[in-house]
Design a protein around this motif. Structure first.
Motif, PDB file in Angstrom:
ATOM      1  N   PHE A 180       0.843  -1.192   0.000  1.00  0.00           N
ATOM      2  CA  PHE A 180       0.000   0.000   0.000  1.00  0.00           C
ATOM      3  C   PHE A 180       0.882   1.247   0.000  1.00  0.00           C
ATOM      4  N   SER A 181       0.405   2.289  -0.664  1.00  0.00           N
ATOM      5  CA  SER A 181       1.056   3.591  -0.526  1.00  0.00           C
ATOM      6  C   SER A 181       0.800   4.108   0.884  1.00  0.00           C
ATOM      7  N   GLU A 182       1.807   4.756   1.450  1.00  0.00           N
ATOM      8  CA  GLU A 182       1.638   5.390   2.756  1.00  0.00           C
ATOM      9  C   GLU A 182       1.186   6.834   2.564  1.00  0.00           C
ATOM     10  N   PHE A 183       0.512   7.372   3.576  1.00  0.00           N
ATOM     11  CA  PHE A 183       0.022   8.745   3.526  1.00  0.00           C
ATOM     12  C   PHE A 183       0.650   9.522   4.674  1.00  0.00           C
ATOM     13  N   PHE A 184       1.479  10.501   4.335  1.00  0.00           N
ATOM     14  CA  PHE A 184       2.111  11.394   5.299  1.00  0.00           C
ATOM     15  C   PHE A 184       1.293  12.682   5.289  1.00  0.00           C
ATOM     16  N   PRO A 221     -11.542  13.991   7.793  1.00  0.00           N
ATOM     17  CA  PRO A 221     -10.261  13.320   7.543  1.00  0.00           C
ATOM     18  C   PRO A 221     -10.196  12.765   6.131  1.00  0.00           C
ATOM     19  N   ILE A 222      -8.989  12.749   5.582  1.00  0.00           N
ATOM     20  CA  ILE A 222      -8.735  12.154   4.278  1.00  0.00           C
ATOM     21  C   ILE A 222      -8.389  10.688   4.478  1.00  0.00           C
ATOM     22  N   CYS A 223      -9.056   9.808   3.749  1.00  0.00           N
ATOM     23  CA  CYS A 223      -8.797   8.372   3.886  1.00  0.00           C
ATOM     24  C   CYS A 223      -7.575   8.006   3.058  1.00  0.00           C
ATOM     25  N   GLY A 224      -6.391   8.270   3.620  1.00  0.00           N
ATOM     26  CA  GLY A 224      -5.152   8.039   2.889  1.00  0.00           C
ATOM     27  C   GLY A 224      -4.844   6.582   2.644  1.00  0.00           C
ATOM     28  N   GLY A 225      -5.382   5.687   3.477  1.00  0.00           N
ATOM     29  CA  GLY A 225      -5.133   4.261   3.293  1.00  0.00           C
ATOM     30  C   GLY A 225      -5.937   3.655   2.159  1.00  0.00           C
ATOM     31  N   LEU A 226      -6.917   4.388   1.633  1.00  0.00           N
ATOM     32  CA  LEU A 226      -7.766   3.930   0.530  1.00  0.00           C
ATOM     33  C   LEU A 226      -8.396   2.577   0.840  1.00  0.00           C
ATOM     34  N   GLY A 227      -8.730   2.374   2.126  1.00  0.00           N
ATOM     35  CA  GLY A 227      -9.287   1.097   2.553  1.00  0.00           C
ATOM     36  C   GLY A 227     -10.678   0.820   2.029  1.00  0.00           C
ATOM     37  N   PHE A 228     -11.328   1.796   1.416  1.00  0.00           N
ATOM     38  CA  PHE A 228     -12.671   1.582   0.871  1.00  0.00           C
ATOM     39  C   PHE A 228     -12.638   0.919  -0.505  1.00  0.00           C
ATOM     40  N   ASN A 272     -11.051   9.395  -5.646  1.00  0.00           N
ATOM     41  CA  ASN A 272     -11.088  10.656  -4.925  1.00  0.00           C
ATOM     42  C   ASN A 272     -11.083  10.321  -3.426  1.00  0.00           C
ATOM     43  N   PRO A 273      -9.919  10.392  -2.765  1.00  0.00           N
ATOM     44  CA  PRO A 273      -9.863  10.010  -1.344  1.00  0.00           C
ATOM     45  C   PRO A 273     -10.607  10.963  -0.427  1.00  0.00           C
ATOM     46  N   ALA A 274     -10.884  12.202  -0.873  1.00  0.00           N
ATOM     47  CA  ALA A 274     -11.616  13.146  -0.020  1.00  0.00           C
ATOM     48  C   ALA A 274     -13.078  12.748   0.100  1.00  0.00           C
ATOM     49  N   GLY A 303       7.009  17.667  15.214  1.00  0.00           N
ATOM     50  CA  GLY A 303       6.341  18.026  13.977  1.00  0.00           C
ATOM     51  C   GLY A 303       4.868  17.668  13.990  1.00  0.00           C
ATOM     52  N   PRO A 304       4.049  18.445  13.306  1.00  0.00           N
ATOM     53  CA  PRO A 304       2.603  18.225  13.347  1.00  0.00           C
ATOM     54  C   PRO A 304       2.093  17.143  12.398  1.00  0.00           C
ATOM     55  N   TRP A 305       2.881  16.709  11.415  1.00  0.00           N
ATOM     56  CA  TRP A 305       2.409  15.734  10.442  1.00  0.00           C
ATOM     57  C   TRP A 305       2.567  14.308  10.966  1.00  0.00           C
ATOM     58  N   ILE A 306       1.781  13.375  10.420  1.00  0.00           N
ATOM     59  CA  ILE A 306       1.731  11.992  10.889  1.00  0.00           C
ATOM     60  C   ILE A 306       1.833  11.051   9.692  1.00  0.00           C
ATOM     61  N   ILE A 307       2.550   9.949   9.863  1.00  0.00           N
ATOM     62  CA  ILE A 307       2.557   8.893   8.856  1.00  0.00           C
ATOM     63  C   ILE A 307       1.461   7.892   9.221  1.00  0.00           C
ATOM     64  N   GLU A 308       0.641   7.548   8.257  1.00  0.00           N
ATOM     65  CA  GLU A 308      -0.531   6.727   8.568  1.00  0.00           C
ATOM     66  C   GLU A 308      -0.181   5.274   8.892  1.00  0.00           C
ATOM     67  N   ASP A 309       0.981   4.797   8.424  1.00  0.00           N
ATOM     68  CA  ASP A 309       1.440   3.425   8.706  1.00  0.00           C
ATOM     69  C   ASP A 309       0.427   2.381   8.227  1.00  0.00           C
ATOM     70  N   VAL A 310      -0.004   2.504   7.006  1.00  0.00           N
ATOM     71  CA  VAL A 310      -1.023   1.609   6.459  1.00  0.00           C
ATOM     72  C   VAL A 310      -0.515   0.174   6.383  1.00  0.00           C
ATOM     73  N   ASN A 311       0.704  -0.018   5.881  1.00  0.00           N
ATOM     74  CA  ASN A 311       1.216  -1.370   5.699  1.00  0.00           C
ATOM     75  C   ASN A 311       1.411  -2.089   7.024  1.00  0.00           C
ATOM     76  N   TYR A 312       1.902  -1.365   8.018  1.00  0.00           N
ATOM     77  CA  TYR A 312       2.105  -1.974   9.328  1.00  0.00           C
ATOM     78  C   TYR A 312       0.770  -2.380   9.939  1.00  0.00           C
ATOM     79  N   GLN A 313      -0.248  -1.542   9.752  1.00  0.00           N
ATOM     80  CA  GLN A 313      -1.580  -1.870  10.263  1.00  0.00           C
ATOM     81  C   GLN A 313      -2.138  -3.100   9.553  1.00  0.00           C
ATOM     82  N   LYS A 314      -1.935  -3.188   8.231  1.00  0.00           N
ATOM     83  CA  LYS A 314      -2.424  -4.350   7.494  1.00  0.00           C
ATOM     84  C   LYS A 314      -1.720  -5.619   7.953  1.00  0.00           C
ATOM     85  N   ASP A 315      -0.420  -5.534   8.221  1.00  0.00           N
ATOM     86  CA  ASP A 315       0.302  -6.688   8.752  1.00  0.00           C
ATOM     87  C   ASP A 315      -0.258  -7.093  10.108  1.00  0.00           C
ATOM     88  N   PHE A 316      -0.565  -6.093  10.927  1.00  0.00           N
ATOM     89  CA  PHE A 316      -1.129  -6.373  12.242  1.00  0.00           C
ATOM     90  C   PHE A 316      -2.484  -7.072  12.115  1.00  0.00           C
TER      91      PHE A 316
END
Length: 467
Positions: free
Chosen positions: A67-71, A79-86, A115-117, A344-357
């Motif tokens: 998966f692409s990660e969303f920073f 919120p923007i669904c950066g993980g595109l889980g839908f 359109n992730p928005a 820093g105020p930005w966050i990495i969504e960690d999509v791949n790590y969550q999917k592994d979990f």
């Protein structure tokens, strides 16, 4: 006695009132009544595209990275669904971005426009077979909401790099006559998906000007560079980064194209890394000349002769060292208190790590929490970095992309810190830690990235609702 109907505002006045709304509020206003919907669709559709960067989609090179990660930066808005889980697939990567729409591909080579928005998406029909086997095919989006709600996807053939074949094992080097042919060719026949026609069409583009050489001359770029060939859609033309240090400008109105050399390609031996993008005044190019030297160029087309204009030239070694030291300091604080935000105020969504979990169930995972920062969503405040330490430093940086509406670029230093750099004022802002979990398979590298601005247009042809 019933109250009289309120007087309807003249079209010009209504449009001027609605124009003052934020893109998200303007999208909501379309649902008020037919008159408002008509005003937005006929006059203000382009205002549904936000001018604020909400995040960066990044493809990392780590093993099992499907998966692409969303920073991204947290916001008080939806919120923007950066993980595109839908999306109905088990792995998805971003291949291109244009004005709020993403072009993505899953592990089975199926392509989606997303359109992730608004969480709307369309799956494209299978591509027609290529005109010529052995070439690498890359897809690019062209979408301008101010002009039309429709989009197009262009499939562009490029020559594989040295030692590389297409996905089916074919090689263009098997045809000796092709090696002697001009490149780019006199006519380019492209497969183009049109959302208006809802199908693939063939379009022929005729070349203006001279070729860049022969096919044999193009065998030079290293294989990893093919992931960094970006495209820019600007004022009815698609600018596509090609191998051997040139781009093609494809006019979508008259179906003509021409090859334009990238800046300073002849000045150095070998080929530096280039990154094509859009910023304040149109098409820009970032040029990495090794040893932490970064140049930023603008393609000036206001004159008869198109030319590249150097806008900025900087050595980033001292700043890279500063952020390396900052990252070490923050990492020590994190070891003392893992619950705290690591700078820093930005966050990495960690999509791949969550999917592994979710799949293995034996990996400790703590989902990132969106903290509410006092941040104006329409401004990107750039902070100054003081007390820069001079000296030798062996780390590196990677170019993440251009801000599409301001002369700001995004960088990462040692795949650890996300940084915004305002090159007019030589000021930096530390955005935060962008390194995802490494899945215990080594530190991931940055492969490709796409700066994302949301578009709040709720519908586009062929789209499907969130599943």
């Amino acid at each position: 006695m019933m109250a009289p109907e309120p007087a309807a505002l003249p079209d010009d006045v209504l449009a001027e009132v609605l124009r003052r709304l934020t893109p998200l509020a303007l999208a909501a206003s379309r649902r008020v009544c037919r008159a408002w919907r008509g005003a937005v669709d006929t006059r203000l559709r382009g205002h549904l595209l936000s001018r604020s960067v909400r995040g960066i989609f990044i493809n990392f090179t780590a093993y099992r990275n499907h998966f692409s990660e969303f920073f991204y930066r947290p916001s008080t808005g939806p919120p923007i669904c950066g993980g595109l889980g839908f999306l109905p697939c088990k792995g998805i990567k971003v291949a291109d971005h244009c004005n709020g729409l993403l072009l993505c591909a899953d592990q089975e080579r199926r392509e989606y426009v997303v359109n992730p928005a608004t969480r709307r998406w369309a799956r494209l029909p299978r591509r027609p077979p290529p005109h010529m086997p052995g070439l690498i095919l890359s897809s690019y989006l062209a979408f301008e909401p101010a002009v039309s709600p429709h989009y197009e996807v262009f499939v562009v053939a490029r020559l594989p790099a040295a030692g590389q074949s297409d996905g089916d094992g074919e090689s263009y080097k098997d045809d000796s006559w092709l090696l002697e042919s001009e490149w780019p060719p006199t006519s380019y026949v492209l497969h183009v998906f049109s959302s208006k026609a809802d199908w693939w069409e063939e379009k022929t583009f005729l070349r203006e000007g001279e070729a860049r050489g022969t096919v044999a001359d193009m065998d030079s770029d290293p294989p990893y560079d093919r992931y960094r060939y970006h495209a820019v859609y600007w004022r009815g033309a698609l600018y596509i980064h090609c191998q051997h240090c040139f781009l093609t400008r494809m006019s979508l109105s008259n179906h003509m194209y021409r090859a334009i050399g990238l800046p300073g390609a002849h000045e150095l031996g070998g080929y530096p890394s280039y990154y094509l993008g859009r910023s304040l005044r149109g098409v820009y190019c970032a040029k990495d000349i090794y040893d932490h030297r970064l140049q930023l160029w603008h393609l000036d087309e206001s004159r008869i002769q198109t030319e590249w204009v150097l806008k900025h030239d900087i050595n980033l070694e001292a700043f890279s060292r500063k952020f390396y030291e900052l990252n070490d300091m923050l990492f020590e604080k994190f070891e003392e208190d893992p619950a705290q935000q690591v700078g820093g105020p930005w966050i990495i969504e960690d999509v791949n790590y969550q999917k592994d979990f979710e799949y293995y169930g034996n990996i400790e995972y703590n989902a990132p929490v969106e903290q509410k920062y006092d941040w104006n969503s329409d401004e990107d405040d750039i902070l100054d970095i003081e007390d820069v330490v001079e000296g030798n430093y062996s780390g590196n940086y990677h170019f993440l992309g251009f801000h599409p509406y301001k002369e700001i670029v995004y960088l990462d230093f040692s795949v650890d810190r996300g940084v915004a750099y305002d090159w007019n004022n030589s000021k930096f802002q530390d955005l935060g830690n962008l390194q995802p979990e490494d899945y215990h398979y080594g530190v991931p590298g940055t492969d490709s990235s796409f700066v994302y601005t949301p578009c709040w247009m709720g519908e586009f042809p062929g789209n499907e609702l969130e599943t």
